[in-house]
Structure formats: C-alpha cells, structure tokens
Scaffold this motif. Structure first.
Motif, PDB file in Angstrom:
ATOM      1  N   GLU A   1       2.414   5.091   0.583  1.00 39.90           N
ATOM      2  CA  GLU A   1       2.009   6.023   1.821  1.00 39.90           C
ATOM      3  C   GLU A   1       0.973   6.697   1.906  1.00 39.90           C
ATOM      4  O   GLU A   1       0.344   6.956   2.907  1.00 39.90           O
ATOM      5  CB  GLU A   1       3.297   6.621   1.781  1.00 39.90           C
ATOM      6  CG  GLU A   1       3.689   7.455   3.179  1.00 39.90           C
ATOM      7  CD  GLU A   1       4.927   8.063   3.232  1.00 39.90           C
ATOM      8  OE1 GLU A   1       5.165   8.989   4.013  1.00 39.90           O
ATOM      9  OE2 GLU A   1       5.884   8.221   2.319  1.00 39.90           O
TER      10      GLU A   1
ATOM     11  N   GLN B   1       0.914  -1.220   0.119  1.00 44.76           N
ATOM     12  CA  GLN B   1       0.079  -0.106  -0.020  1.00 44.76           C
ATOM     13  C   GLN B   1       1.086   1.247   0.196  1.00 44.76           C
ATOM     14  O   GLN B   1       1.670   1.352   0.930  1.00 44.76           O
ATOM     15  CB  GLN B   1      -0.928   0.121   1.096  1.00 44.76           C
ATOM     16  CG  GLN B   1      -2.017  -1.058   1.265  1.00 44.76           C
ATOM     17  CD  GLN B   1      -2.980  -0.655   2.433  1.00 44.76           C
ATOM     18  OE1 GLN B   1      -3.277   0.340   2.563  1.00 44.76           O
ATOM     19  NE2 GLN B   1      -3.490  -1.671   2.963  1.00 44.76           N
TER      20      GLN B   1
ATOM     21  N   GLN C   1      -2.108   5.157   3.193  1.00 43.08           N
ATOM     22  CA  GLN C   1      -1.838   4.815   4.599  1.00 43.08           C
ATOM     23  C   GLN C   1      -2.375   6.191   5.160  1.00 43.08           C
ATOM     24  O   GLN C   1      -2.980   5.982   6.277  1.00 43.08           O
ATOM     25  CB  GLN C   1      -0.613   4.240   4.926  1.00 43.08           C
ATOM     26  CG  GLN C   1      -0.359   2.922   4.448  1.00 43.08           C
ATOM     27  CD  GLN C   1       1.137   2.664   4.564  1.00 43.08           C
ATOM     28  OE1 GLN C   1       2.025   3.298   4.790  1.00 43.08           O
ATOM     29  NE2 GLN C   1       1.340   1.383   4.356  1.00 43.08           N
ATOM     30  N   HIS C   2      -1.943   7.332   4.705  1.00 42.02           N
ATOM     31  CA  HIS C   2      -2.201   8.630   5.367  1.00 42.02           C
ATOM     32  C   HIS C   2      -3.735   8.753   5.240  1.00 42.02           C
ATOM     33  O   HIS C   2      -4.448   9.221   6.281  1.00 42.02           O
ATOM     34  CB  HIS C   2      -1.507   9.879   4.958  1.00 42.02           C
ATOM     35  CG  HIS C   2      -0.176   9.525   5.075  1.00 42.02           C
ATOM     36  ND1 HIS C   2       0.419   9.706   6.493  1.00 42.02           N
ATOM     37  CD2 HIS C   2       1.013   9.939   4.287  1.00 42.02           C
ATOM     38  CE1 HIS C   2       1.484   9.710   6.564  1.00 42.02           C
ATOM     39  NE2 HIS C   2       2.237   9.707   5.336  1.00 42.02           N
TER      40      HIS C   2
ATOM     41  N   SER D   1      -3.609  -7.614   0.654  1.00 41.66           N
ATOM     42  CA  SER D   1      -2.381  -6.545   1.138  1.00 41.66           C
ATOM     43  C   SER D   1      -2.895  -5.033   1.105  1.00 41.66           C
ATOM     44  O   SER D   1      -2.406  -4.098   1.804  1.00 41.66           O
ATOM     45  CB  SER D   1      -1.130  -6.708   0.558  1.00 41.66           C
ATOM     46  OG  SER D   1      -1.020  -6.426  -0.715  1.00 41.66           O
ATOM     47  N   TRP D   2      -3.720  -4.985   0.231  1.00 43.34           N
ATOM     48  CA  TRP D   2      -4.455  -3.595  -0.005  1.00 43.34           C
ATOM     49  C   TRP D   2      -5.580  -3.535   0.789  1.00 43.34           C
ATOM     50  O   TRP D   2      -6.329  -2.354   0.751  1.00 43.34           O
ATOM     51  CB  TRP D   2      -4.625  -3.265  -1.474  1.00 43.34           C
ATOM     52  CG  TRP D   2      -3.487  -2.893  -2.046  1.00 43.34           C
ATOM     53  CD1 TRP D   2      -2.435  -3.704  -2.234  1.00 43.34           C
ATOM     54  CD2 TRP D   2      -3.030  -1.618  -2.943  1.00 43.34           C
ATOM     55  NE1 TRP D   2      -1.399  -2.941  -3.104  1.00 43.34           N
ATOM     56  CE2 TRP D   2      -1.778  -1.686  -3.442  1.00 43.34           C
ATOM     57  CE3 TRP D   2      -4.078  -0.631  -3.292  1.00 43.34           C
ATOM     58  CZ2 TRP D   2      -1.354  -0.653  -4.235  1.00 43.34           C
ATOM     59  CZ3 TRP D   2      -3.300   0.622  -4.041  1.00 43.34           C
ATOM     60  CH2 TRP D   2      -2.024   0.215  -4.495  1.00 43.34           C
ATOM     61  N   GLY D   3      -6.085  -4.225   1.728  1.00 41.19           N
ATOM     62  CA  GLY D   3      -7.447  -4.035   2.729  1.00 41.19           C
ATOM     63  C   GLY D   3      -8.691  -4.274   2.021  1.00 41.19           C
ATOM     64  O   GLY D   3      -9.488  -3.839   2.564  1.00 41.19           O
TER      65      GLY D   3
ATOM     66  N   GLN E   1      -6.277   6.521   5.176  1.00 37.47           N
ATOM     67  CA  GLN E   1      -6.951   5.743   6.023  1.00 37.47           C
ATOM     68  C   GLN E   1      -6.669   6.123   7.529  1.00 37.47           C
ATOM     69  O   GLN E   1      -7.427   5.895   8.418  1.00 37.47           O
ATOM     70  CB  GLN E   1      -6.041   4.208   6.146  1.00 37.47           C
ATOM     71  CG  GLN E   1      -6.673   3.042   7.003  1.00 37.47           C
ATOM     72  CD  GLN E   1      -8.045   2.725   6.563  1.00 37.47           C
ATOM     73  OE1 GLN E   1      -8.280   2.011   5.434  1.00 37.47           O
ATOM     74  NE2 GLN E   1      -9.104   3.129   7.191  1.00 37.47           N
ATOM     75  N   GLN E   2      -5.568   6.857   7.955  1.00 36.40           N
ATOM     76  CA  GLN E   2      -5.416   7.317   9.399  1.00 36.40           C
ATOM     77  C   GLN E   2      -6.563   8.220   9.471  1.00 36.40           C
ATOM     78  O   GLN E   2      -7.213   8.524  10.467  1.00 36.40           O
ATOM     79  CB  GLN E   2      -4.049   7.987   9.296  1.00 36.40           C
ATOM     80  CG  GLN E   2      -2.983   6.901   9.545  1.00 36.40           C
ATOM     81  CD  GLN E   2      -1.531   7.458   9.447  1.00 36.40           C
ATOM     82  OE1 GLN E   2      -1.340   8.464   9.275  1.00 36.40           O
ATOM     83  NE2 GLN E   2      -0.435   6.711   9.483  1.00 36.40           N
TER      84      GLN E   2
ATOM     85  N   ARG F   1      -8.027   3.797  -3.428  1.00 35.38           N
ATOM     86  CA  ARG F   1      -7.463   2.541  -3.328  1.00 35.38           C
ATOM     87  C   ARG F   1      -7.163   1.844  -4.831  1.00 35.38           C
ATOM     88  O   ARG F   1      -6.082   1.434  -5.368  1.00 35.38           O
ATOM     89  CB  ARG F   1      -8.129   1.622  -2.563  1.00 35.38           C
ATOM     90  CG  ARG F   1      -7.211   0.030  -2.438  1.00 35.38           C
ATOM     91  CD  ARG F   1      -8.401  -0.548  -1.899  1.00 35.38           C
ATOM     92  NE  ARG F   1      -8.343  -0.386  -0.349  1.00 35.38           N
ATOM     93  CZ  ARG F   1      -9.720  -0.599   0.363  1.00 35.38           C
ATOM     94  NH1 ARG F   1     -10.591  -0.937  -0.398  1.00 35.38           N
ATOM     95  NH2 ARG F   1      -9.645  -0.203   1.639  1.00 35.38           N
TER      96      ARG F   1
ATOM     97  N   ASP G   1      -9.976   6.792   9.919  1.00 34.52           N
ATOM     98  CA  ASP G   1      -9.795   6.253  11.416  1.00 34.52           C
ATOM     99  C   ASP G   1     -10.160   7.376  12.564  1.00 34.52           C
ATOM    100  O   ASP G   1     -10.311   6.836  13.670  1.00 34.52           O
ATOM    101  CB  ASP G   1      -8.460   5.235  11.700  1.00 34.52           C
ATOM    102  CG  ASP G   1      -8.649   4.169  10.687  1.00 34.52           C
ATOM    103  OD1 ASP G   1      -9.721   3.825  10.183  1.00 34.52           O
ATOM    104  OD2 ASP G   1      -7.665   3.816  10.465  1.00 34.52           O
TER     105      ASP G   1
END
Length: 290
Positions: A24, A22, A27-28, A197-199, A30-31, A92, A34
């Motif tokens: 970066e 994934q 991931q940011h 791996s990509w959720g 997704q943060q 994604r 969340d």
C-alpha cells in the motif's frame, strides 16, 4: 525483442506460488508522483511509516556510489537529493527486499539478498562508468535487485533449494532445467511476474524473464535490452554470484557468451581487472579481490 512470454504457461508456473502484490505504501507514493506537483514531505512521511524502509533508503543514498561529502540523515533530505522519480525506484526495490524476505532470516535468504544488493551496486556503478543515462543507471540497480526475486519464492516452498541447485549446477545442468525438474517452475518466470506486477519497465521485465537465455537476449531487436542484459551478466560475474549462492565456481553462461556480451558494452576482456579496480575504489568487492 526476445520471444514474448508464453502466458499460457504462466498459470502452470504459478501453481503453489503467490506473487507479492505492491504494498500500500508504494501505491500511495505512486499517487503522489502522479500528482501535478508531487509533495516531497508527504512522500518522505510515507517512507517513514516503516523504520526498516526508511533506514534502508538512507543507507542506499549514503552509499559510496553517490559520493556525498556529508551524510544525509533524514528521509526528506534524501527525497530532495534523489528527486521524486528516483525515490519511487529506490523504495520499490527496498520494499521488494522486505516483502520477499519477510519472516525469513535463514542463511540462504541472507545470502540471496546480500548477493542481490552487491549485483545491483555493481550494475549501477558500471552503468555510470559507461556514461549511460541516469534512468538506465537506476534501472540497472533495480535489475540487480529483482533478477533473482523468483528464487526467494521457490526457496519459501522448500528449504532444500540451495542443495538441489548446487547438485544440478555441478552436474552441468542449467538453472531453468534444474528448477523445472524439481519445482515445476523457474525463477526467471516468477521473477518476470514479480517485476511486471511491481511496475518495472517492459525492457527490465523481459531481461529478467530471459537472463539465463544468453543466446536469445543477444539476438534481441532492442539495443537497450541487450545493454541491460550485458550489464547484468557482467555484474553477476564480478560479484561471483554462483559462488555466493551455491558455493561453486562454475559459470558456464559467462564462459560461453562473455565475448558477445562484452562486445555489446564495447569493452574487451583485458579491461575487466581495470573495471574491478574501479569497483574496489567504490568499496565494492568483486571476484578480483581474492
């Protein structure tokens, strides 16, 4: 559920292949999702860090599927329109397209992603027509884009992939049989690993892992898996995937299993031209266009 993936065989299948992690930026995002109160402006700013991703996001949200009267011209507006969870799914998918196609502009790579986009749009449009929930509509789009992602990895290893597959399919071999024989892996397993791996959800991962195993998927204990699978195969049929990718008109999986797959969706063969017309009105071409 279809049979669980044999993880002991995964290491063998991965020999020589690297699953793209994934990025970066994802991931940011997704943060942010969340967080107790996701910051739309921050999410839009992250997307805007890459002009290709930003442009593709706008292209998708302005597609005929959403039927907007006025074009959306900013990523921030797109994020507000779509909502944060749908933005994550969209980004994604967009990132996967750029990650796996990075540095490759050969003819087959372009055909592969063009086919994936068409299948994704068809699957999502059909899911909307069948009144599936919004989450399932979005998942169908992701499924259309991700289901052949493993092909991109194999193609990166050999420029002869298209020719090898064409010969094997014309000889009435199955996808996995041809790939295992020549590459010692198959795109279903690689696609499963990418999706995991990509959720993506377990159901999507499972459908990707077995999308060339109709007999198994149609016996799944999960009604959602069967519906996602049937929608994907119907979208593949409408897009003429084997013709797009390998210039052949054979689709033995569809011919053998079309009746039980259509039964899952509670439609009949006679309704397919009507569904094709629906897609044409959305400016999506199908095999019924020719």
């Amino acid at each position: 559920m279809a049979h669980a993936i044999d993880m002991s065989a995964i290491e063998q299948a991965l020999n020589g292949f690297t699953i793209p992690p994934q990025p970066e930026i994802l991931q940011h995002i997704q943060q942010q999702l969340d967080a107790p109160e996701p910051n739309i402006k921050r999410i839009a700013a992250l997307i805007n860090l890459d002009i290709g991703i930003a442009g593709f996001t706008l292209k998708v949200v302005n597609s005929s599927f959403f039927g907007l009267r006025q074009k959306i011209t900013s990523v921030e507006h797109a994020c507000k329109f779509l909502g944060v969870s749908r933005v994550l799914k969209l980004v994604r998918s967009v990132l996967l397209r750029f990650t796996l196609a990075e540095g490759r502009d050969d003819r087959f790579s372009l055909k592969l992603w063009s086919s994936a986009l068409q299948t994704a749009n068809i699957a999502m449009t059909l899911a909307k027509h069948f009144n599936f929930a919004q989450d399932i509509q979005d998942d169908c789009y992701s499924l259309g884009l991700f289901h052949n992602a493993g092909i991109a990895l194999i193609h990166q290893q050999t420029s002869q992939y298209e020719q090898i597959m064409q010969r094997g399919l014309l000889a009435q071999q199955g996808y996995s049989e041809i790939e295992e024989q020549h590459f010692h892996t198959c795109h279903e397993v690689l696609g499963f690993l990418i999706a995991e791996s990509w959720g993506l959800t377990p159901q999507l991962c499972n459908v990707i892992a077995y999308h060339h195993s109709p007999a198994l998927m149609l016996e799944s204990d999960s009604e959602l898996e069967k519906q996602l699978f049937a929608l994907l195969k119907l979208a593949e049929h409408f897009s003429g995937e084997s013709r797009q990718l390998f210039d052949i008109n054979l689709d033995p999986e569809w011919e053998q299993f079309k009746s039980p797959m259509l039964e899952v969706l509670e439609i009949e063969l006679l309704q397919l031209p009507e569904l094709a017309e629906l897609l044409h009105r959305q400016h999506i071409s199908t095999v019924y266009s020719v």
